[in-house]
Design a protein around this motif. Structure first.
Motif, short mmCIF file in Angstrom:
data_model
loop_
_atom_site.label_atom_id
_atom_site.label_comp_id
_atom_site.label_asym_id
_atom_site.label_seq_id
_atom_site.Cartn_x
_atom_site.Cartn_y
_atom_site.Cartn_z
N TYR A 157 0.85 -1.18 0.00
CA TYR A 157 0.00 0.00 0.00
C TYR A 157 0.89 1.25 0.00
N GLY A 158 0.38 2.31 -0.64
CA GLY A 158 1.08 3.58 -0.56
C GLY A 158 0.97 4.15 0.83
N THR A 159 2.08 4.40 1.49
CA THR A 159 2.08 4.78 2.90
C THR A 159 3.03 5.94 3.13
N ALA A 160 2.64 6.85 3.99
CA ALA A 160 3.49 7.99 4.35
C ALA A 160 3.68 8.03 5.85
N ILE A 161 4.81 8.60 6.27
CA ILE A 161 5.10 8.70 7.70
C ILE A 161 5.99 9.92 7.93
N VAL A 162 5.79 10.59 9.05
CA VAL A 162 6.60 11.76 9.39
C VAL A 162 7.82 11.30 10.18
N GLY A 163 8.99 11.76 9.75
CA GLY A 163 10.22 11.45 10.46
C GLY A 163 10.85 12.70 11.04
N THR A 164 11.51 12.56 12.17
CA THR A 164 12.21 13.66 12.82
C THR A 164 13.68 13.28 12.95
N LEU A 165 14.56 14.15 12.46
CA LEU A 165 16.00 13.90 12.46
C LEU A 165 16.65 14.59 13.64
N SER A 166 17.43 13.83 14.41
CA SER A 166 18.18 14.39 15.53
C SER A 166 19.59 13.80 15.48
N GLY A 167 20.56 14.61 15.08
CA GLY A 167 21.92 14.10 14.91
C GLY A 167 21.95 13.08 13.79
N THR A 168 22.30 11.84 14.12
CA THR A 168 22.28 10.76 13.13
C THR A 168 21.20 9.73 13.45
N SER A 169 20.19 10.15 14.21
CA SER A 169 19.10 9.24 14.58
C SER A 169 17.76 9.76 14.08
N PHE A 170 16.84 8.83 13.84
CA PHE A 170 15.49 9.15 13.40
C PHE A 170 14.48 8.68 14.42
N SER A 171 13.40 9.42 14.54
CA SER A 171 12.20 8.92 15.21
C SER A 171 11.03 9.15 14.25
N PHE A 172 9.98 8.34 14.39
CA PHE A 172 8.88 8.38 13.44
C PHE A 172 7.54 8.49 14.13
N GLY A 173 6.59 9.10 13.41
CA GLY A 173 5.21 9.14 13.86
C GLY A 173 4.50 7.86 13.45
N THR A 174 3.22 7.98 13.12
CA THR A 174 2.38 6.83 12.76
C THR A 174 2.20 6.77 11.24
#
Length: 222
Positions: A157-174
């Motif tokens: 399925y076509g899917t999108a997600i918001v990512g947040t960059l901090s240094g060299t690490s990522f965190s993601f939403g839903t």
């Protein structure tokens, strides 16, 4: 693939696979617009056999861009390389692999707020073709990479997600599905003049090309 140089009006770079060369070598060339006329520099090779090419300029560092591609001599080993523009000439640094296994359908985007920082998304063939994100840093003509984040997949399925960059690490939403059928390679671009607004273009299971508007708020997308 064509991308304009954000630091030089009417200047752009095209990166492409040259089928007229042995193996289909990756080439890049500088173009200049004068009125309604196009002129070009000399093509410069960046890869011996390149596919799945994408390119992005660093909006914070004049004359610097990165090309990513798959080396089909090495069965789609994903590679990256820094390019530098001077006038209508291009020079390249040294190739750097951003995965030790095969990958494809890669896309690249620079962080507009952090010079030299960019993100690559691609299919990781070493992990069931899961969508994978990798953070890269440009220093001069060299590239280094941080950690990656692996998405668990979503039935094509076509899917999108918001990512947040901090240094060299990522965190993601839903994850949010934007097309609930089998989806071809999607591409996304943000509106530089409207905060949080984006457009995704993609193909569906009937090979129809479609576009859809998205909006980002915090770590959510609709």
């Amino acid at each position: 693939i064509v991308v304009f140089d954000p630091h030089n009006a009417n200047k752009f770079v095209i990166a492409y696979k040259d089928y007229g060369t042995s193996g289909g070598r990756g080439q890049a060339i500088v173009g200049t617009i004068t009125g309604t006329t196009l002129t070009f520099g000399t093509p410069v090779e960046f890869g011996s056999k390149a596919s799945y090419i994408d390119i992005a300029f660093d909006p914070n560092t004049a004359g610097k861009f990165v090309v990513i591609y798959a080396d089909t001599w090495s069965v789609n080993l994903p590679l990256s390389i820094v390019g530098t523009i001077s006038g209508t000439s291009i020079t390249f640094g040294t190739e750097v692999a951003f995965s030790t296994v095969n990958g494809w359908d890669q896309n690249i985007a620079f962080d507009p707020n952090t010079a030299g920082k960019f993100v690559i998304v691609y299919k990781d063939a070493g992990n069931s073709d899961y969508g994978t994100v990798k953070i890269g840093t440009v220093s001069g003509t060299s590239i280094s990479f941080g950690i990656s984040y692996i998405d668990t997949g979503n039935s094509n399925y076509g899917t999108a997600i918001v990512g947040t960059l901090s240094g060299t690490s990522f965190s993601f939403g839903t994850e949010v599905v934007y097309n609930s059928t089998s989806t071809g390679s999607g591409r996304m671009a943000f509106d530089p003049n409207t905060a949080g607004k984006l457009v995704v273009v993609y193909s569906n299971s009937s090979n129809t090309v479609l576009a859809i508007v998205g909006a980002v708020s915090g770590t959510s997308i609709s």
